[in-house]
Design a protein around this motif. Sequence first.
Motif, PDB file in Angstrom:
ATOM      1  N   ALA A 141       0.173 -16.144  -1.558  1.00 49.17           N
ATOM      2  CA  ALA A 141       1.148 -15.850  -2.615  1.00 49.17           C
ATOM      3  C   ALA A 141       2.542 -15.458  -2.116  1.00 49.17           C
ATOM      4  CB  ALA A 141       0.593 -14.725  -3.489  1.00 49.17           C
ATOM      5  N   GLU A 142       2.620 -14.907  -0.900  1.00 47.68           N
ATOM      6  CA  GLU A 142       3.894 -14.308  -0.503  1.00 47.68           C
ATOM      7  C   GLU A 142       5.010 -15.341  -0.331  1.00 47.68           C
ATOM      8  OE1 GLU A 142       3.616 -10.802   1.818  1.00 47.68           O
ATOM      9  OE2 GLU A 142       5.538 -11.183   2.785  1.00 47.68           O
ATOM     10  N   GLY A 143       6.142 -14.987  -0.880  1.00 44.40           N
ATOM     11  CA  GLY A 143       7.303 -15.880  -0.795  1.00 44.40           C
ATOM     12  C   GLY A 143       7.372 -16.811  -1.997  1.00 44.40           C
ATOM     13  N   TYR A 144       6.255 -16.897  -2.717  1.00 44.45           N
ATOM     14  CA  TYR A 144       6.251 -17.793  -3.879  1.00 44.45           C
ATOM     15  C   TYR A 144       5.929 -17.034  -5.164  1.00 44.45           C
ATOM     16  CZ  TYR A 144       6.449 -22.258  -6.130  1.00 44.45           C
ATOM     17  OH  TYR A 144       6.855 -23.293  -6.929  1.00 44.45           O
ATOM     18  N   PHE A 145       4.691 -16.536  -5.236  1.00 47.93           N
ATOM     19  CA  PHE A 145       4.299 -15.799  -6.455  1.00 47.93           C
ATOM     20  C   PHE A 145       4.689 -14.336  -6.357  1.00 47.93           C
ATOM     21  CE2 PHE A 145       1.397 -19.393  -6.012  1.00 47.93           C
ATOM     22  CZ  PHE A 145       1.691 -20.048  -7.198  1.00 47.93           C
ATOM     23  N   VAL A 146       4.660 -13.797  -5.146  1.00 45.59           N
ATOM     24  CA  VAL A 146       5.157 -12.433  -4.934  1.00 45.59           C
ATOM     25  C   VAL A 146       6.221 -12.481  -3.848  1.00 45.59           C
ATOM     26  CG1 VAL A 146       3.074 -11.201  -5.679  1.00 45.59           C
ATOM     27  CG2 VAL A 146       3.267 -11.931  -3.315  1.00 45.59           C
ATOM     28  N   PHE A 147       7.129 -11.549  -3.911  1.00 50.32           N
ATOM     29  CA  PHE A 147       8.289 -11.524  -3.013  1.00 50.32           C
ATOM     30  C   PHE A 147       9.035 -12.868  -2.976  1.00 50.32           C
ATOM     31  CE2 PHE A 147       5.331  -8.310  -1.343  1.00 50.32           C
ATOM     32  CZ  PHE A 147       6.150  -7.189  -1.303  1.00 50.32           C
ATOM     33  N   PRO A 148       9.240 -13.520  -4.122  1.00 51.96           N
ATOM     34  CA  PRO A 148      10.041 -14.742  -4.103  1.00 51.96           C
ATOM     35  C   PRO A 148      11.498 -14.364  -3.834  1.00 51.96           C
ATOM     36  CG  PRO A 148       9.677 -14.069  -6.358  1.00 51.96           C
ATOM     37  CD  PRO A 148       8.917 -13.090  -5.502  1.00 51.96           C
ATOM     38  N   LYS A 149      12.259 -15.297  -3.274  1.00 53.04           N
ATOM     39  CA  LYS A 149      13.678 -14.995  -3.034  1.00 53.04           C
ATOM     40  C   LYS A 149      14.534 -15.806  -3.993  1.00 53.04           C
ATOM     41  CE  LYS A 149      12.926 -13.948   1.808  1.00 53.04           C
ATOM     42  NZ  LYS A 149      12.812 -14.592   3.118  1.00 53.04           N
ATOM     43  N   LEU A 150      15.110 -15.118  -4.970  1.00 54.03           N
ATOM     44  CA  LEU A 150      16.056 -15.780  -5.879  1.00 54.03           C
ATOM     45  C   LEU A 150      17.434 -15.634  -5.263  1.00 54.03           C
ATOM     46  CD1 LEU A 150      14.830 -14.673  -9.399  1.00 54.03           C
ATOM     47  CD2 LEU A 150      15.082 -17.024  -8.605  1.00 54.03           C
ATOM     48  N   GLU A 151      18.128 -16.748  -5.125  1.00 50.42           N
ATOM     49  CA  GLU A 151      19.398 -16.692  -4.410  1.00 50.42           C
ATOM     50  C   GLU A 151      20.568 -17.087  -5.301  1.00 50.42           C
ATOM     51  OE1 GLU A 151      17.918 -17.484   0.117  1.00 50.42           O
ATOM     52  OE2 GLU A 151      17.788 -19.148  -1.295  1.00 50.42           O
ATOM     53  N   GLY A 152      21.751 -16.715  -4.831  1.00 52.00           N
ATOM     54  CA  GLY A 152      22.970 -17.022  -5.579  1.00 52.00           C
ATOM     55  C   GLY A 152      23.321 -15.872  -6.505  1.00 52.00           C
ATOM     56  N   PRO A 153      24.501 -15.956  -7.148  1.00 50.11           N
ATOM     57  CA  PRO A 153      24.927 -14.884  -8.048  1.00 50.11           C
ATOM     58  C   PRO A 153      23.898 -14.666  -9.165  1.00 50.11           C
ATOM     59  CG  PRO A 153      26.679 -16.525  -7.746  1.00 50.11           C
ATOM     60  CD  PRO A 153      25.454 -17.078  -7.101  1.00 50.11           C
ATOM     61  N   ILE A 154      23.711 -13.407  -9.556  1.00 54.03           N
ATOM     62  CA  ILE A 154      22.749 -13.092 -10.617  1.00 54.03           C
ATOM     63  C   ILE A 154      23.251 -13.719 -11.920  1.00 54.03           C
ATOM     64  CG2 ILE A 154      21.702 -11.230 -11.981  1.00 54.03           C
ATOM     65  CD1 ILE A 154      22.077  -9.439  -9.485  1.00 54.03           C
ATOM     66  N   SER A 155      22.451 -14.604 -12.489  1.00 55.66           N
ATOM     67  CA  SER A 155      22.876 -15.261 -13.733  1.00 55.66           C
ATOM     68  C   SER A 155      21.683 -15.957 -14.384  1.00 55.66           C
ATOM     69  CB  SER A 155      23.992 -16.269 -13.461  1.00 55.66           C
ATOM     70  OG  SER A 155      23.448 -17.431 -12.882  1.00 55.66           O
ATOM     71  N   ASN A 156      21.974 -16.748 -15.411  1.00 63.74           N
ATOM     72  CA  ASN A 156      20.893 -17.467 -16.105  1.00 63.74           C
ATOM     73  C   ASN A 156      20.276 -18.551 -15.233  1.00 63.74           C
ATOM     74  OD1 ASN A 156      23.380 -18.810 -16.213  1.00 63.74           O
ATOM     75  ND2 ASN A 156      22.757 -20.030 -17.973  1.00 63.74           N
ATOM     76  N   ARG A 157      21.057 -19.078 -14.295  1.00 65.86           N
ATOM     77  CA  ARG A 157      20.519 -20.089 -13.379  1.00 65.86           C
ATOM     78  C   ARG A 157      20.784 -19.644 -11.953  1.00 65.86           C
ATOM     79  NH1 ARG A 157      19.546 -25.546 -15.907  1.00 65.86           N
ATOM     80  NH2 ARG A 157      19.644 -25.085 -18.131  1.00 65.86           N
ATOM     81  N   MET A 158      19.704 -19.546 -11.184  1.00 66.88           N
ATOM     82  CA  MET A 158      19.838 -19.146  -9.783  1.00 66.88           C
ATOM     83  C   MET A 158      19.086 -20.158  -8.925  1.00 66.88           C
ATOM     84  SD  MET A 158      19.411 -15.029 -10.342  1.00 66.88           S
ATOM     85  CE  MET A 158      19.677 -14.530  -8.646  1.00 66.88           C
ATOM     86  N   LYS A 159      19.037 -19.913  -7.617  1.00 69.60           N
ATOM     87  CA  LYS A 159      18.342 -20.876  -6.763  1.00 69.60           C
ATOM     88  C   LYS A 159      17.036 -20.290  -6.254  1.00 69.60           C
ATOM     89  CE  LYS A 159      21.348 -24.362  -5.597  1.00 69.60           C
ATOM     90  NZ  LYS A 159      22.552 -24.731  -4.870  1.00 69.60           N
ATOM     91  N   PHE A 160      15.998 -21.118  -6.288  1.00 67.88           N
ATOM     92  CA  PHE A 160      14.717 -20.737  -5.691  1.00 67.88           C
ATOM     93  C   PHE A 160      14.309 -21.851  -4.742  1.00 67.88           C
ATOM     94  CE2 PHE A 160       9.961 -20.646  -5.967  1.00 67.88           C
ATOM     95  CZ  PHE A 160       9.804 -19.490  -5.229  1.00 67.88           C
ATOM     96  N   ARG A 161      14.187 -21.502  -3.475  1.00 69.18           N
ATOM     97  CA  ARG A 161      13.878 -22.495  -2.435  1.00 69.18           C
ATOM     98  C   ARG A 161      14.823 -23.694  -2.498  1.00 69.18           C
ATOM     99  NH1 ARG A 161       7.711 -22.609  -0.807  1.00 69.18           N
ATOM    100  NH2 ARG A 161       7.547 -20.412  -0.379  1.00 69.18           N
TER     101      ARG A 161
END
Length: 420
Positions: free
Chosen positions: A22-42
């Motif tokens: 689960a780590e990195g995906y279901f738990v501890f995922p990393k959402l990147e980019g400015p905090i907003s309605n659309r961000m980047k995941f992987r």
Amino acid sequence: MKDLFDKIYKDKGPLGKWAEQAEGYFVFPKLEGPISNRMKFRGKEVITWSINDYLGLANHPDVRKVDAEAAAEYGSAYPMGARMMSGHTDLHEKLQDELASFVNKQAAYLLNFGYQGMVSTIDALVSKQDVIVYDVDAHACIIDGVRLHLGQRFTYKHNDMESIEKNLQRATKIAEQTGGGILLISEGVFGMRGEQGKLKEIVELKKKYNFRLFVDDAHGFGTLGKTGAGAGEEQGVQDEIDVYFATFAKSLASTGAFIAADKEIIDYLKYNLRSQMFAKSLQMQLVVGALKRLEMLRTMPELKEKLWENVNALQNGLKDRGFDIGTTQSCVTPVYLKGSIPEAMALVKDLRENHGVFCSIVVYPVIPKGLILLRMIPTATHTLQDVEDTLDAFSAIRERLENGTYKRLSASVTAAMSNK
Ligand SMILES: Cc1ncc(COP(=O)(O)O)c(C=O)c1O
């Protein structure tokens, strides 16, 4: 004799044992980019439904400006020391006064973190003779606060008035014997399923039973009530809440928290809250930042209006398409589906990879076996297009869940899990 670490080497705990899958995906995922309605995941853009930035203040240019200026002026150290010793300032007092007035209480006191502050407030409010009565679905910080209590405590069935009354009767008997009082703790909004605590009905019970009401309104503050003062205001019983708590971590999009009550109670807590007496004061940058955010809450009702436009579009859209969103009475939007944990994992992967929708997933033991809870937090930064795209994605994943696609896809996940 055993090495203290033996148990850790053998058993990583109920969640930790899934770390590999689960780590990195279901738990501890990393959402990147400015905090907003659309961000980047992987590396891919996703519609973000999992952050509690209700009013969209996290990345608002006015907020960012004030945060940056405060950081430049004060650095991140100021003030040094605990409030009581050397960490007290006019601006801490100003923020407290403004918070108290916003939630219609005589006084307020700042907490460095909601979690620790809540634990500490419960600890300071009760002594051994007192009895605590609280909702079985209470947030972990309430449970931990109750754990410190040396006297009796009773849980009542979630939001169940009959159970609340039964437990108040039990508590009254004990308090009469010990010579103590009763503290009833509820949440303003329960963060998983989105129901409001039955504050109005609980307050009615004050006519029959002698207790004080403490409300954790983490999700209600800024989102509910005419002025945003929370679940108490929404239900018309703010005055009957004896101690009100909210965190800055959601609507105010920051760090810190506060409690508000009658001045005499706050004066007592100020001298007895161990989490504040023995910890460094809330840093100035956060204090100045919270003042700005609070001003925006007061002066920009359009933020809450936009939030609710999105909440209504999402919740009505889901209901119209036949989804079960339970009994939410707040912005918290749960979607209940039927399936196993491996199916849930395959489904969430599909949502993220193929539909660009990122929401939180909750499974057993937090909710009953066989249920999947997808939890969404609409914010003022979402657009109606985000809602439409998400509704389409949900219809698509429901179809695949029902036609067995995820069962097949999850076979590999199940095999990996059974080796654990
Ligand atoms: C209901 C509730 N109470 C308390 C807290 C803790 O607040 P904080 O994040 O400020 O520690 C949270 C989570 O933020 C919460 O959801």
